[in-house]
Design a protein around this motif. Structure first.
Motif, PDB file in Angstrom:
ATOM      1  N   UNK A 205      -2.978  11.848  -8.556  1.00  0.00           N
ATOM      2  CA  UNK A 205      -1.599  12.109  -8.976  1.00  0.00           C
ATOM      3  C   UNK A 205      -0.755  12.427  -7.743  1.00  0.00           C
ATOM      4  N   UNK A 206       0.346  11.696  -7.599  1.00  0.00           N
ATOM      5  CA  UNK A 206       1.309  11.930  -6.530  1.00  0.00           C
ATOM      6  C   UNK A 206       2.690  12.114  -7.141  1.00  0.00           C
ATOM      7  N   UNK A 207       3.361  13.203  -6.807  1.00  0.00           N
ATOM      8  CA  UNK A 207       4.740  13.384  -7.261  1.00  0.00           C
ATOM      9  C   UNK A 207       5.688  13.654  -6.104  1.00  0.00           C
ATOM     10  N   UNK A 208       5.225  13.393  -4.888  1.00  0.00           N
ATOM     11  CA  UNK A 208       6.067  13.474  -3.701  1.00  0.00           C
ATOM     12  C   UNK A 208       5.828  12.243  -2.838  1.00  0.00           C
ATOM     13  N   UNK A 209       6.760  11.992  -1.927  1.00  0.00           N
ATOM     14  CA  UNK A 209       6.604  10.883  -0.983  1.00  0.00           C
ATOM     15  C   UNK A 209       5.694  11.345   0.146  1.00  0.00           C
ATOM     16  N   UNK A 210       4.648  10.596   0.386  1.00  0.00           N
ATOM     17  CA  UNK A 210       3.682  10.957   1.419  1.00  0.00           C
ATOM     18  C   UNK A 210       3.974  10.206   2.718  1.00  0.00           C
ATOM     19  N   UNK A 211       3.812  10.912   3.825  1.00  0.00           N
ATOM     20  CA  UNK A 211       3.944  10.280   5.137  1.00  0.00           C
ATOM     21  C   UNK A 211       2.557   9.871   5.623  1.00  0.00           C
ATOM     22  N   UNK A 212       2.525   9.151   6.741  1.00  0.00           N
ATOM     23  CA  UNK A 212       1.274   8.577   7.218  1.00  0.00           C
ATOM     24  C   UNK A 212       0.219   9.618   7.551  1.00  0.00           C
ATOM     25  N   UNK A 213       0.646  10.818   7.937  1.00  0.00           N
ATOM     26  CA  UNK A 213      -0.310  11.848   8.327  1.00  0.00           C
ATOM     27  C   UNK A 213      -0.554  12.869   7.221  1.00  0.00           C
ATOM     28  N   UNK A 214      -0.097  12.592   6.030  1.00  0.00           N
ATOM     29  CA  UNK A 214      -0.242  13.538   4.926  1.00  0.00           C
ATOM     30  C   UNK A 214      -1.683  13.549   4.431  1.00  0.00           C
ATOM     31  N   UNK A 215      -2.232  14.760   4.272  1.00  0.00           N
ATOM     32  CA  UNK A 215      -3.612  14.890   3.803  1.00  0.00           C
ATOM     33  C   UNK A 215      -3.793  14.347   2.388  1.00  0.00           C
ATOM     34  N   UNK A 216      -2.704  14.286   1.610  1.00  0.00           N
ATOM     35  CA  UNK A 216      -2.802  13.793   0.246  1.00  0.00           C
ATOM     36  C   UNK A 216      -3.224  12.342   0.148  1.00  0.00           C
ATOM     37  N   UNK A 217      -3.072  11.618   1.239  1.00  0.00           N
ATOM     38  CA  UNK A 217      -3.457  10.209   1.228  1.00  0.00           C
ATOM     39  C   UNK A 217      -4.959  10.018   1.091  1.00  0.00           C
ATOM     40  N   UNK A 218      -5.707  11.036   1.418  1.00  0.00           N
ATOM     41  CA  UNK A 218      -7.168  10.933   1.327  1.00  0.00           C
ATOM     42  C   UNK A 218      -7.733  11.894   0.290  1.00  0.00           C
ATOM     43  N   UNK A 219      -6.946  12.195  -0.724  1.00  0.00           N
ATOM     44  CA  UNK A 219      -7.433  13.073  -1.774  1.00  0.00           C
ATOM     45  C   UNK A 219      -8.334  12.299  -2.735  1.00  0.00           C
ATOM     46  N   UNK A 220      -9.139  13.040  -3.480  1.00  0.00           N
ATOM     47  CA  UNK A 220      -9.981  12.432  -4.516  1.00  0.00           C
ATOM     48  C   UNK A 220      -9.131  12.115  -5.745  1.00  0.00           C
TER      49      UNK A 220
ATOM     50  N   UNK B 150       0.833  -1.192   0.000  1.00  0.00           N
ATOM     51  CA  UNK B 150       0.000   0.000   0.000  1.00  0.00           C
ATOM     52  C   UNK B 150       0.868   1.243   0.000  1.00  0.00           C
ATOM     53  N   UNK B 151       0.375   2.283  -0.686  1.00  0.00           N
ATOM     54  CA  UNK B 151       1.075   3.558  -0.682  1.00  0.00           C
ATOM     55  C   UNK B 151       1.072   4.184   0.705  1.00  0.00           C
ATOM     56  N   UNK B 152       0.233   3.683   1.606  1.00  0.00           N
ATOM     57  CA  UNK B 152       0.138   4.231   2.951  1.00  0.00           C
ATOM     58  C   UNK B 152       1.325   3.836   3.821  1.00  0.00           C
ATOM     59  N   UNK B 153       2.097   2.825   3.384  1.00  0.00           N
ATOM     60  CA  UNK B 153       3.194   2.329   4.207  1.00  0.00           C
ATOM     61  C   UNK B 153       4.448   3.173   4.007  1.00  0.00           C
ATOM     62  N   UNK B 154       5.302   3.204   5.034  1.00  0.00           N
ATOM     63  CA  UNK B 154       6.570   3.908   4.924  1.00  0.00           C
ATOM     64  C   UNK B 154       7.583   3.081   4.128  1.00  0.00           C
TER      65      UNK B 154
END
Length: 583
Positions: free
Chosen positions: A145-160, A22-26
């Motif tokens: 679309x993701x062009x950065x590494x997201x951390x667990x608390x990043x709001x981008x993880x729940x984007x449309x 999952x993209x949610x993992x570190x």
């Protein structure tokens, strides 16, 4: 013996790829600390080598994707072909770990003070990001679309989901950067500027025609970019169509131990000494793994050797195997067994084997000598080849309505000349569009260019058969309904004895009731186990007659998003008409 260094697979042992689903993992930073890495060109190269695992392997190229659509039939068929897909709870292609690796690299590559190296490997990384997103857009349409590494608390993880048009613009930025910065040295195993141009040609042709035939708008600029990328590669003079004996040249491309770099832009490399082998012989010739066979609709699509249409001949649907294979486009005899076929390493002729081919039209593309039959094939597998780029160029120009005879002469006609087929003539094609092809592709654009569009589709189907592209061609042309039609094989008038290769010896007996006394060298098929469309009155072999295939025009051009992902991110919305499918 292999002449090139193996790079595509050996790097997998380095453990650079994330093991998360999952993209949610570190990212497992304990394995690689960014502050101590990405400092040299060698480290950038080592990291980007892991991205090559994203490319299709031999099984995906010649056997899956999925089930080679309407070009072949098998004893088992994929859910996409059967129309039985359901919404999965997880998986289903909605995986993001590869993207996280790419973005992790791009966020850290600046630590390397060798600017030329950084730009070179950033170009390769951005090629793979465009490639990653192409797979997602083809499968799901709109995706985040993701062009950065997201951390667990990043709001981008729940984007449309972002629109496919926005995502495709970002993909174009990536692939253009790759074209400008990837290495220019020709290589059959590494991504180069030329690979990036070939991929831009492919992805823009897909997106442009998908938008055109699905009514999404804004398709002309994308097809213009497909043509421009193809033309830049064509004008470079780096590649050419491989030629040798016209009766062998096409087949030689796919049985070569080392990829023929005149034409192959990028390939999967295989070598028994690594050991790194694949199973093309086994999958194509085994009696227990699908028994693939070419469909009659594809056999019927091959032209006569003089360039005339086979389907214009009287009674073409009821010709014997021997009769229908005479004086045809030479690529037919280099793709399936035809009368007089001699397998590599053997001196005697072989007829089609009905125990290993459900249609009787038995593939020979990729097939090596019998010594490779136990899953030990080592011929390299083309991923991008110049022939596809030429076809992309011609199709894009035809769909735009700007194609001329000179365009055909520098693209499609080079493929025809390889096998000494007559050139395609633009005026003749448009003056008299093929009625058979019009029934094959009812959604094809009508008007002044319809004839040449249909002929280019014919050429594409024949030239690229079993290279993993056909299913997506049907998606982008909005011709998925073809998959719901019956899959047919050879024609037989009923029970009886058949001399398949006209050598005055019986090769096949189709019988009813009790099996006759069996003779050595003769195949026996019981009517009912081998199903003819009109039973005892004969007809074409019909594959899986008890399975009713379905295609839903409202939903089957996309895959469903797994329910687990919808629960984790309420901003995601399911693809249309998948909401009520099984979980």
């Amino acid at each position: 013996m292999k002449k090139h260094k193996i790079i595509i697979y050996a790097i997998l042992a380095l453990g650079l790829s994330a093991c998360n689903d999952s993209y949610l993992e570190r990212y497992p930073l304990s394995e690689l600390a960014p502050e101590n890495y990405f400092l040299t060109a060698a480290e950038l190269e080592n990291y980007t080598n892991a991205f090559y695992a994203e490319l299709p392997d031999a099984l995906a190229i010649h056997y899956n994707t999925p089930n080679q659509a309407d070009d072949e039939a098998r004893s088992t068929i994929a859910s996409e072909i059967q129309g039985t897909r359901t919404t999965p709870s997880s998986g289903g292609g909605w995986a993001w770990e590869e993207l996280r690796q790419i973005n992790f690299f791009l966020q850290n590559s600046h630590k390397c003070t060798d600017e030329a190296a950084r730009l070179r490997y950033d170009g390769i990384a951005r090629f793979f990001r465009a490639y990653f997103y192409f797979e997602k857009v083809v499968r799901f349409g709109d995706v985040p679309w993701y062009d950065t590494v997201l951390e667990l608390d990043d709001e981008g993880l729940t984007k449309a989901r972002d629109s496919r048009k926005f995502v495709f613009e970002k993909m174009l930025e990536d692939i253009d950067f790759a074209i400008a910065n990837a290495p220019q040295t020709k290589s059959g195993q590494r991504v180069t500027k030329w690979t990036a141009l070939a991929f831009k040609s492919r992805m823009c042709l897909f997106e442009g025609t998908f938008r055109k035939y699905h009514g999404l708008g804004d398709w002309e600029p994308i097809l213009q970019q497909a043509a421009a990328a193809s033309e830049e590669l064509m004008n470079s003079g780096i590649y050419k169509i491989y030629t040798s004996d016209p009766t062998k040249a096409y087949q030689e491309l796919f049985i070569a131990e080392d990829a023929i770099l005149d034409e192959i832009i990028l390939s999967r490399q295989y070598d028994a000494s690594v050991p790194l082998v694949h199973s093309a012989n086994f999958y194509i010739l085994s009696a227990s793994y699908g028994r693939p066979g070419m469909q009659k609709s594809l056999v019927d699509s091959y032209l006569m050797a003089d360039g005339s249409r086979f389907t214009d001949k009287p009674n073409y649907q009821t010709m014997s195997f021997y009769e229908e294979t005479q004086n045809r486009d030479p690529r037919l005899a280099q793709t399936i067994r035809t009368p007089g076929y001699k397998r590599i390493g053997q001196s005697t002729t072989s007829v089609p084997d009905f125990a290993t081919s459900v249609t009787g039209y038995q593939f020979i593309k990729y097939v090596l000598a019998p010594s490779y039959d136990a899953g030990q094939s080592t011929n390299d597998m083309p991923i991008f080849r110049y022939a596809e780029t030429l076809l992309n160029y011609a199709e894009a120009k035809a769909e735009l309505g700007t194609i001329n005879q000179a365009d055909l002469d520098r693209s499609v006609n080079l493929l025809r000349r390889r096998v000494e087929m007559p050139d395609m003539n633009l005026l003749a094609a448009n003056a008299n569009p093929d009625v058979y092809l019009k029934t094959e592709y009812p959604n094809a654009t009508a008007g002044a260019q319809q004839g040449v569009i249909l002929e280019i589709r014919r050429e594409r189907r024949i030239e690229l058969v079993k290279e993993g592209l056909r299913y997506r061609d049907l998606l982008r042309w909005k011709e998925g309904g073809r998959l719901a039609k019956p899959f047919y094989g050879m024609y037989f008038p009923g029970v009886g004895e058949y001399d398949l290769d006209n050598d005055s010896k019986i090769d096949l007996v189709i019988y009813e009731g009790t099996s006759p006394t069996r003779l050595q060298g003769v195949q026996y098929q019981k009517l009912g186990e081998l199903v003819l469309e009109n039973g005892t009155k004969g007809g074409r072999i019909i594959n899986l007659p008890d399975i009713i295939k379905k295609w839903d025009e409202n939903k089957d051009y996309y895959y469903p998003i797994p329910t687990q992902e919808l629960q984790l991110n309420p901003q995601l919305k399911q693809n249309p008409h998948w909401e009520d499918t099984g979980i």
